[in-house]
Design a protein around this motif. Structure first.
Motif, short mmCIF file in Angstrom:
data_model
loop_
_atom_site.label_atom_id
_atom_site.label_comp_id
_atom_site.label_asym_id
_atom_site.label_seq_id
_atom_site.Cartn_x
_atom_site.Cartn_y
_atom_site.Cartn_z
N LEU A 269 -6.91 -2.12 -5.99
CA LEU A 269 -8.17 -1.44 -6.31
C LEU A 269 -8.40 -0.24 -5.40
CD1 LEU A 269 -10.53 -4.49 -6.97
CD2 LEU A 269 -9.57 -2.92 -8.66
N ILE A 270 -8.12 -0.41 -4.09
CA ILE A 270 -8.31 0.70 -3.15
C ILE A 270 -7.37 1.86 -3.50
CG2 ILE A 270 -8.07 1.42 -0.74
CD1 ILE A 270 -8.84 -1.44 0.07
N SER A 271 -6.11 1.53 -3.82
CA SER A 271 -5.13 2.57 -4.16
C SER A 271 -5.58 3.36 -5.39
CB SER A 271 -3.76 1.93 -4.44
OG SER A 271 -3.28 1.23 -3.33
N SER A 272 -5.92 2.65 -6.44
CA SER A 272 -6.29 3.32 -7.70
C SER A 272 -7.57 4.12 -7.56
CB SER A 272 -6.44 2.28 -8.81
OG SER A 272 -5.22 1.63 -9.07
N LEU A 273 -8.59 3.54 -6.93
CA LEU A 273 -9.88 4.21 -6.83
C LEU A 273 -9.81 5.43 -5.91
CD1 LEU A 273 -12.27 1.11 -6.66
CD2 LEU A 273 -12.01 2.71 -8.56
N SER A 274 -9.07 5.32 -4.80
CA SER A 274 -8.98 6.46 -3.88
C SER A 274 -8.26 7.63 -4.54
CB SER A 274 -8.25 6.06 -2.59
OG SER A 274 -6.93 5.64 -2.86
N TYR A 275 -7.15 7.36 -5.22
CA TYR A 275 -6.39 8.44 -5.88
C TYR A 275 -7.19 9.03 -7.04
CZ TYR A 275 -2.32 10.97 -7.62
OH TYR A 275 -1.45 11.96 -8.01
N LYS A 276 -7.90 8.15 -7.76
CA LYS A 276 -8.69 8.60 -8.90
C LYS A 276 -9.82 9.53 -8.46
CE LYS A 276 -10.78 6.64 -13.09
NZ LYS A 276 -11.14 5.39 -13.78
N GLY B 290 0.81 -1.21 0.00
CA GLY B 290 0.00 0.00 0.00
C GLY B 290 0.84 1.26 0.00
N ALA B 291 1.90 1.28 0.83
CA ALA B 291 2.78 2.45 0.91
C ALA B 291 3.54 2.66 -0.40
CB ALA B 291 3.76 2.29 2.07
N ARG B 292 4.00 1.57 -1.01
CA ARG B 292 4.74 1.67 -2.27
C ARG B 292 3.83 2.16 -3.41
NH1 ARG B 292 9.64 -0.19 -2.79
NH2 ARG B 292 9.34 -0.61 -5.00
N LEU B 293 2.61 1.64 -3.47
CA LEU B 293 1.67 2.09 -4.50
C LEU B 293 1.28 3.55 -4.27
CD1 LEU B 293 -0.71 -1.00 -4.94
CD2 LEU B 293 1.22 -0.31 -6.37
N SER B 294 1.11 3.94 -2.99
CA SER B 294 0.75 5.31 -2.67
C SER B 294 1.85 6.28 -3.12
CB SER B 294 0.53 5.45 -1.16
OG SER B 294 0.26 6.79 -0.82
N SER B 295 3.11 5.95 -2.80
CA SER B 295 4.22 6.82 -3.21
C SER B 295 4.34 6.86 -4.74
CB SER B 295 5.53 6.32 -2.59
OG SER B 295 5.52 6.51 -1.20
N ALA B 296 4.12 5.71 -5.39
CA ALA B 296 4.21 5.65 -6.86
C ALA B 296 3.12 6.50 -7.51
CB ALA B 296 4.12 4.21 -7.33
N LEU B 297 1.93 6.50 -6.92
CA LEU B 297 0.83 7.34 -7.44
C LEU B 297 1.15 8.82 -7.24
CD1 LEU B 297 -2.20 5.25 -6.15
CD2 LEU B 297 -1.80 5.84 -8.54
N HIS B 298 1.64 9.18 -6.05
CA HIS B 298 1.99 10.58 -5.78
C HIS B 298 3.11 11.06 -6.70
CE1 HIS B 298 -0.47 11.77 -2.41
NE2 HIS B 298 -0.22 10.64 -1.77
N SER B 299 4.06 10.15 -6.98
CA SER B 299 5.23 10.52 -7.80
C SER B 299 4.95 10.44 -9.29
CB SER B 299 6.42 9.61 -7.45
OG SER B 299 6.69 9.65 -6.07
N GLY B 300 3.79 9.93 -9.68
CA GLY B 300 3.44 9.82 -11.09
C GLY B 300 4.06 8.62 -11.79
N LEU B 301 4.63 7.68 -11.02
CA LEU B 301 5.24 6.49 -11.63
C LEU B 301 4.19 5.52 -12.15
CD1 LEU B 301 8.13 5.83 -9.05
CD2 LEU B 301 8.31 6.86 -11.33
N ILE B 302 3.02 5.52 -11.52
CA ILE B 302 1.91 4.71 -12.02
C ILE B 302 0.67 5.59 -12.13
CG2 ILE B 302 2.77 2.51 -11.12
CD1 ILE B 302 0.83 2.76 -8.80
N SER B 303 -0.26 5.17 -12.96
CA SER B 303 -1.50 5.91 -13.17
C SER B 303 -2.64 5.24 -12.41
CB SER B 303 -1.85 5.95 -14.67
OG SER B 303 -0.77 6.48 -15.41
N PRO B 304 -3.64 6.01 -11.96
CA PRO B 304 -4.77 5.43 -11.23
C PRO B 304 -5.74 4.72 -12.15
CG PRO B 304 -5.08 7.79 -11.48
CD PRO B 304 -3.73 7.48 -12.06
N VAL B 305 -5.27 3.65 -12.78
CA VAL B 305 -6.11 2.87 -13.68
C VAL B 305 -6.37 1.51 -13.05
CG1 VAL B 305 -5.35 4.05 -15.76
CG2 VAL B 305 -4.05 2.08 -14.94
#
Length: 452
Positions: free
Chosen positions: A407-414, A325-340
């Protein structure tokens, strides 16, 4: 003559077709055999590439998980020796998973926010200077601790009433929960800040270190805090005094929450608004996990090594999930992954890291639970059964949780929500609830098969 020529032509065509078929078959078979023989090399090459690419992450996370396992082991030993204590205070087991989970959720999320702020430069080493963003994060965590401790007590009492469990009074539940929350928070708050800062200073990724270690300390300190809280409540012999304290702390918690929402700064308001609904759901899931355990209390009390395994299994499962969860959260904040909703390459790599760690860590915690039982002369199940229970239940649980966390990571950020406030609390609470259900179910199944 013409017919003979036509016949010969047909024979040549048929022969040519047969030869072509045989040659093509040999080529096909050769390629497939060659591919089969190349599989070990391809696997080895991909594993070599995987380990080369993720070596630092695996090393840091595995060290953190081992440290956490030691902390969870002490928690397991404590609860494994609490059989008489649990019998003396009926219903207390219902609140324990929720209390442990709440500490990990609140301070794990705090650690994740601090890690994100370190990553993006809002907070800077070598030390945390007094700042508005830091103060609001600290105060938010304390307010959430008070509110959630009270809510947890009401939920635990409700579960006991609904399912007919014998239990202590609502006032006792509330005082024990709040006192334990305050006691453990006094320790957890500076620890969370220190762990986040030191891991970042030493070049370790706080996403791999801080969240699982914070959760482990939460597991370790929550049980002694609950025991100390029970002792403190027992000193409140006067009914009037006990009810006065009960009303006073509820008023303080409500007023603090109102202040945080209305008079607090933007960061505090954001944290409380986003975290409170999530943590309320998490508390419900935590108490549900306690209900599962309390419903199987006879099985647990007959097999103390299994009781020892409970905090280890729940803690390490939560740690694996919180790392993801922490790694996906940082990756979303940093733009390394997209909320798809389709996992990208970096997401799949993170999945692989968690699966690899799970395959290693679950047999280890089964071994630790049984070994501690042997050393302390507590009745055990045997190394093979308990390692089997831990491994099978763990792999099943993590397989489900990978998808849920993603799913929680992507949907929350999206949807414009901060994953630091959403992902770790929800995912670890779902893990706590499912871990109790999975562990108890697999344990009963294996124990029945082995007639233990």
């Amino acid at each position: 003559m013409k017919k003979i020529k036509l016949l010969l032509k047909m024979i040549r065509q048929i022969f040519s077709i047969i030869i072509s078929f045989i040659v093509n078959s040999f080529i096909f078979i050769y390629r497939k055999i060659n591919y089969l023989f190349s599989i070990p090399y391809l696997i080895g090459h991909r594993f070599k590439y995987f380990f080369k690419e993720t070596n630092d992450v695996l090393r840091e996370a595995f060290i953190a998980l081992l440290i956490c396992a030691i902390g969870d082991l002490f928690a397991g030993i404590i609860i494994g020796n609490m059989t008489s204590f649990l019998a003396a205070f009926p219903g207390l087991l219902v609140i324990i998973p929720g209390a442990i989970g709440m500490r990990g959720n609140i301070f794990g999320a705090l650690g994740s926010r601090l890690a994100t702020n370190l990553h993006i430069g809002l907070l800077s080493p070598p030390k945390f200077k007094r700042s508005k963003i830091l103060s609001e994060n600290i105060l938010s965590s304390l307010i959430l601790t008070m509110i959630l401790s009270i809510f947890l007590a009401f939920l635990a009492k409700g579960i006991c009433i609904i399912f007919g469990f014998e239990s202590i009074s609502l006032v006792d539940f509330t005082l024990i929960s709040l006192f334990a929350g305050v006691i453990s928070s006094v320790i957890m708050l500076p620890l969370t800040m220190l762990i986040s800062l030191k891991s970042f200073e030493n070049g370790w990724d706080p996403d791999n270190i801080s969240t699982p270690v914070i959760a482990a300390f939460g597991d370790l300190f929550t049980l002694p805090a609950i025991i100390l809280a029970v002792i403190l409540v027992s000193f409140l012999s006067s009914v009037i005094l006990k009810y006065s304290v009960f009303i006073f702390i509820i008023l303080i918690a409500i007023l603090s929450f109102i202040y945080g929402i209305k008079a607090g700064g933007g960061e505090m308001k954001k944290i409380l608004k986003q975290s409170t609904p999530v943590l309320l759901v998490c508390s419900f899931l935590g108490v549900t996990a306690g209900g599962f355990l309390n419903n199987s209390i006879n099985t647990l009390l007959k097999n103390p090594s299994l009781l020892t395994l409970v905090p280890l299994f729940s803690g390490e499962s939560g740690n694996l999930v919180s790392i993801l969860g922490a790694r996906l959260s940082s990756a979303l904040h940093s733009g390394l992954i997209s909320p798809v909703l389709k996992p990208e390459k970096i997401t799949i790599r993170n999945f692989s890291i968690i699966i690899f760690l799970a395959i290693i860590i679950y047999p280890i915690i089964g071994l630790l639970a049984e070994l501690s039982s042997k050393l302390l002369n507590i009745p055990g199940l045997g190394f093979i059964p308990i390692i089997g229970i831990s491994t099978i239940a763990g792999i099943l649980l993590i397989s489900v949780m990978l998808l849920i966390v993603f799913l929680i990571s992507s949907l929350s950020y999206k949807n414009g929500l901060d994953p630091d406030n959403i992902v770790i609390p929800i995912s670890t609470s779902v893990t706590d609830s499912l871990s109790s259900l999975t562990l108890i179910s697999i344990s009963i199944m294996i124990l029945s098969l082995l007639n233990l």
